[in-house]
Design an enzyme around this catalytic site. Structure first.
Site, PDB file in Angstrom:
ATOM      1  N   SER A  84      33.866  31.318  32.733  1.00 14.48           N
ATOM      2  CA  SER A  84      34.513  31.990  31.626  1.00 14.48           C
ATOM      3  C   SER A  84      33.588  31.958  30.348  1.00 14.48           C
ATOM      4  CB  SER A  84      35.947  31.961  31.588  1.00 14.48           C
ATOM      5  OG  SER A  84      36.459  32.541  30.815  1.00 14.48           O
ATOM      6  N   ASP A  85      33.788  32.612  29.443  1.00 15.66           N
ATOM      7  CA  ASP A  85      33.005  32.442  28.177  1.00 15.66           C
ATOM      8  C   ASP A  85      33.919  33.377  26.956  1.00 15.66           C
ATOM      9  OD1 ASP A  85      30.557  31.343  26.763  1.00 15.66           O
ATOM     10  OD2 ASP A  85      30.881  33.402  25.733  1.00 15.66           O
ATOM     11  N   THR A  86      34.221  32.552  25.661  1.00 14.06           N
ATOM     12  CA  THR A  86      34.958  33.200  24.750  1.00 14.06           C
ATOM     13  C   THR A  86      34.267  33.124  23.507  1.00 14.06           C
ATOM     14  OG1 THR A  86      36.864  32.380  25.827  1.00 14.06           O
ATOM     15  CG2 THR A  86      36.975  32.806  23.460  1.00 14.06           C
ATOM     16  N   GLY A 121      35.238  36.706  28.540  1.00 17.37           N
ATOM     17  CA  GLY A 121      34.836  37.059  29.782  1.00 17.37           C
ATOM     18  C   GLY A 121      35.082  36.211  30.922  1.00 17.37           C
TER      19      GLY A 121
END
Length: 210
Positions: A84-86, A121
């Site tokens: 995950s990525d923010t 994501g």
């Protein structure tokens, strides 16, 4: 590897927030930090950034697990690596993690008294008994509105240390919440992991805590 009816979830992150959130699925999880390259071209759109980096993190963790030996039998067991990525976006500009306190001050100053977007994501990389399935990648977009902040408030918040390892220089689950007037969208995505979206993605492969 921890298993649940032949299944293992692998979280490609050392973030305590993501560990807490993936725990809401009530499925056994092991944590394996990803050391993926997070550099991206400047012309990439926010959605592409978070989806690509989520998948890149998942793949980097899968590679490291394969190198160490995953300890599972691919013929009878399955696993899913979750990445995950923010990022925070204001005026079309992407804000990552601040490099120093001055950078954190600049970011927070640009957010105060207005609305910005948070893109998160999530990527699911199946393996073992699920390896015939292609990776699943998605993202969410939430709107966060900050109240006006004085310079003294911004510096005082920075001195707590909380902003220094967070995209946009604030933590919605910490003292950063004191400055948030409103969130439109997925609160958990703003924290760092879209739990509802992840649950739906895993459900397509028959993975569920219920």
């Amino acid at each position: 590897m921890v298993q649940h009816n032949g299944l293992a979830l692998v979280l490609a992150s050392s973030s305590p927030r993501r560990q807490e959130l993936i725990g809401l699925l009530q499925l056994p999880v092991i944590v394996r930090a990803s050391h993926a390259d997070e550099s991206v071209p400047e012309d990439w759109e926010p959605a592409k950034i978070v989806e690509e980096l989520s998948l890149r993190k998942a793949r980097a963790t899968e590679e490291s697990l394969a190198a160490d030996g995953m300890g599972v039998d691919p013929a009878s067991e399955s696993w899913v690596v979750v990445g995950s990525d923010t990022i925070v976006v204001v005026d079309g500009k992407v804000l990552g993690k601040p490099v120093d306190e001055e950078d954190a001050f600049r970011m927070l100053s640009s957010l105060q008294g207005r609305r910005h977007e948070v893109y998160t994501g999530v990527a699911c990389l199946p393996g073992g008994g699920l390896k015939d399935n292609p990776p699943a990648v998605s993202h969410t977009v939430s709107q966060v509105t900050f109240s006006p902040m004085t310079e003294e408030e911004i510096w005082s918040y920075i001195r707590t240390g909380e902003p220094m390892d967070k995209a946009g220089a604030y933590g919605v689950q910490g003292m950063g919440a004191l400055f948030i007037e409103k969130i439109a969208g997925d609160f958990f995505s703003v924290m760092g992991l879209p739990v509802n979206r992840l649950y739906q993605m895993l459900g397509k492969w028959g993975i569920s805590p219920f």
